[in-house]
Design a protein around this motif. Structure first.
Motif, short mmCIF file in Angstrom:
data_model
loop_
_atom_site.label_atom_id
_atom_site.label_comp_id
_atom_site.label_asym_id
_atom_site.label_seq_id
_atom_site.Cartn_x
_atom_site.Cartn_y
_atom_site.Cartn_z
N ASN A 73 3.07 -2.53 -9.52
CA ASN A 73 3.47 -3.91 -9.29
C ASN A 73 2.40 -4.91 -9.75
OD1 ASN A 73 5.90 -3.05 -8.21
ND2 ASN A 73 5.21 -3.18 -6.10
N SER A 74 1.15 -4.56 -9.46
CA SER A 74 0.06 -5.45 -9.86
C SER A 74 -0.04 -5.55 -11.37
CB SER A 74 -1.26 -4.96 -9.27
OG SER A 74 -2.32 -5.83 -9.62
N LYS A 131 2.50 2.57 -6.13
CA LYS A 131 3.45 1.46 -6.23
C LYS A 131 2.72 0.13 -6.37
CE LYS A 131 7.37 -0.66 -3.83
NZ LYS A 131 8.26 -0.60 -2.63
N LYS A 132 1.65 -0.05 -5.60
CA LYS A 132 0.86 -1.28 -5.68
C LYS A 132 0.25 -1.43 -7.08
CE LYS A 132 -0.45 -1.11 -0.79
NZ LYS A 132 -1.58 -0.84 0.13
N ASN A 152 0.68 3.92 -0.43
CA ASN A 152 1.52 3.28 -1.46
C ASN A 152 0.70 2.76 -2.63
OD1 ASN A 152 3.99 3.62 -0.02
ND2 ASN A 152 3.47 1.86 1.25
N GLU A 153 -0.40 3.42 -2.89
CA GLU A 153 -1.32 2.96 -3.93
C GLU A 153 -0.68 2.92 -5.32
OE1 GLU A 153 -4.58 5.63 -5.24
OE2 GLU A 153 -5.85 4.08 -4.34
N ASP A 201 -4.61 -6.73 -4.85
CA ASP A 201 -3.29 -6.11 -4.71
C ASP A 201 -3.38 -4.69 -4.17
OD1 ASP A 201 -2.14 -8.41 -5.63
OD2 ASP A 201 -1.83 -7.69 -7.68
N LEU A 202 -4.47 -3.99 -4.47
CA LEU A 202 -4.65 -2.63 -3.99
C LEU A 202 -5.30 -2.59 -2.60
CD1 LEU A 202 -3.88 -1.90 -6.93
CD2 LEU A 202 -5.51 -0.01 -6.75
#
Length: 381
Positions: free
Chosen positions: A161-162, A157-158, A154-155, A112-113
């Motif tokens: 979300n993950s 946010k990722k 956008n780390e 995801d990252l």
């Protein structure tokens, strides 16, 4: 679960890898640790470390460091890079994942990252505290042609979300999102305290309460009185510091007997100046006495939101322009404007056209029910 990404760094992976394997100072015991993931070729150094042999770790460190050396010999670039990535995933007290579940969660998190199978990584589980947490150290340089860097765009946010999806998959307690902390980072110590107490840290709890009051105030085009009342509903009270003219210059927030200044909470949004300019909460300097009386109230009760604020209008007829300010609720605006138009028609014998105007020029103040006097004011922009 809480996901925390530590600042990236340059140079060797030695300090980070030694840290996660318990070979440098920790804020907790480090006897109960396991290697739960990774794609390095060296032997897992943990069994040797647990017998007192610290030499095995060198092969892992060398394998991670070698990637940057290969990159430097392969491409001609003097660009400064920060290949050392370090993150931590922490569970709430009482929650546990198996080694296989952790391995799967970590692989998903890495994907995801933006990490791929060509990024070296190692993950170590620490279980000496009352909550499981995993440290992940990864090399952002991809071991492939071109040695591309894994982007950190956008780390944050990722990351959020993950973590949220991992929580859903394993039925874990949902951690607070940045919208609840208004984008303020949680320190490592605050994160540990939040996990232990199953609650938001005081600073972030305050920001969540104040942010909600600001959003509701601006949604209704409210003023400082509305803001104070909405805060009081949440048992948050404010204290003002004043300048030599008796006007507010600073604001401190109180909750459950604890005080913290707006500057300490979020200097870019919660100082007095930012509240009244950037956040758009209306404040009339002439109402300071009434505002202080409102602030002093500590009686609980529901507050019916009303849309009351100062309006600034210019009334135009040919070359004549008359600036008038007045306070009104949203539903009263047209009635007051009609009354003003009638007054101006009687005074000047001509029809004026009203237009809402920005602050910054000279205004006459109109108060319904009181004589219309030529008292001029110059509101600050």
């Amino acid at each position: 679960m809480i996901g925390k990404i530590f600042p990236k760094s340059t140079g060797s992976f030695e300090n980070r890898i030694k840290y996660i394997f318990g070979l440098s100072k920790h804020d907790h015991a480090i006897s109960l640790i396991k290697t739960v993931g990774g794609n390095f070729f060296a032997r897992d150094p943990l069994p040797e470390i647990q017998t007192g042999n610290k030499d095995e770790i060198k092969a892992v460190i060398s394998e991670f460091d070698e990637v940057e050396k290969l990159r430097k010999s392969s491409i001609d670039s003097n660009q400064d890079i920060k290949p050392v990535f370090h993150a931590m995933l922490s569970l709430r007290p009482g929650e546990k994942l198996t080694k296989i579940q952790w391995d799967n969660a970590i692989k998903k998190y890495m994907r995801d990252l933006g990490f791929t199978g060509t990024n070296k990584y190692v993950a170590v589980l620490h279980e000496d505290t009352d909550h499981q947490h995993v440290h992940i150290v990864a090399n952002r340089i991809r071991l492939e042609d071109g040695f591309r860097m894994t982007s950190d765009s956008n780390e944050r946010k990722k990351n959020v979300n993950s973590v949220s999806e991992i929580e859903d998959e394993y039925c874990l307690h949902k951690a607070p999102k940045p919208t609840e902390t208004w984008g303020t980072a949680i320190t490592h110590a605050e994160m540990q305290s939040a996990i232990a107490n199953n609650d938001l840290p005081f600073k972030h709890k305050m920001i969540a309460k104040i942010a909600g009051a600001i959003e509701k105030t601006t949604e209704h085009s409210g003023d400082m009185f509305m803001f104070v009342r909405l805060l009081r509903q949440q048992k948050v009270y404010i204290h003002l510091t004043k300048d030599e003219n008796g006007q507010p210059k600073g604001v401190t927030f109180e909750h459950n007997g604890k005080l913290i200044s707006g500057r300490q909470l979020k200097r870019s949004r919660l100082t007095w100046q930012k509240l009244t300019t950037q956040e758009g909460i209306e404040y009339d300097p002439e109402t300071i006495s009434e505002l202080e009386a409102e602030i002093a109230r500590r009686i609980e009760g529901e507050y019916e939101v009303t849309t009351v604020r100062t309006r600034y209008y210019v009334f135009v007829a040919s070359r004549r322009r008359i600036y008038i300010s007045f306070k009104s609720k949203e539903e009263e605006i047209q009635d007051i404007i009609n009354a003003l138009l009638q007054i101006l028609l009687l005074l000047f014998g001509i029809i004026f056209i009203p237009e809402e105007s920005p602050k910054g020029t000279w205004y006459q103040r109109y108060t319904p029910g009181k004589p219309f006097t030529p008292t001029f004011q110059n509101p600050q922009p």
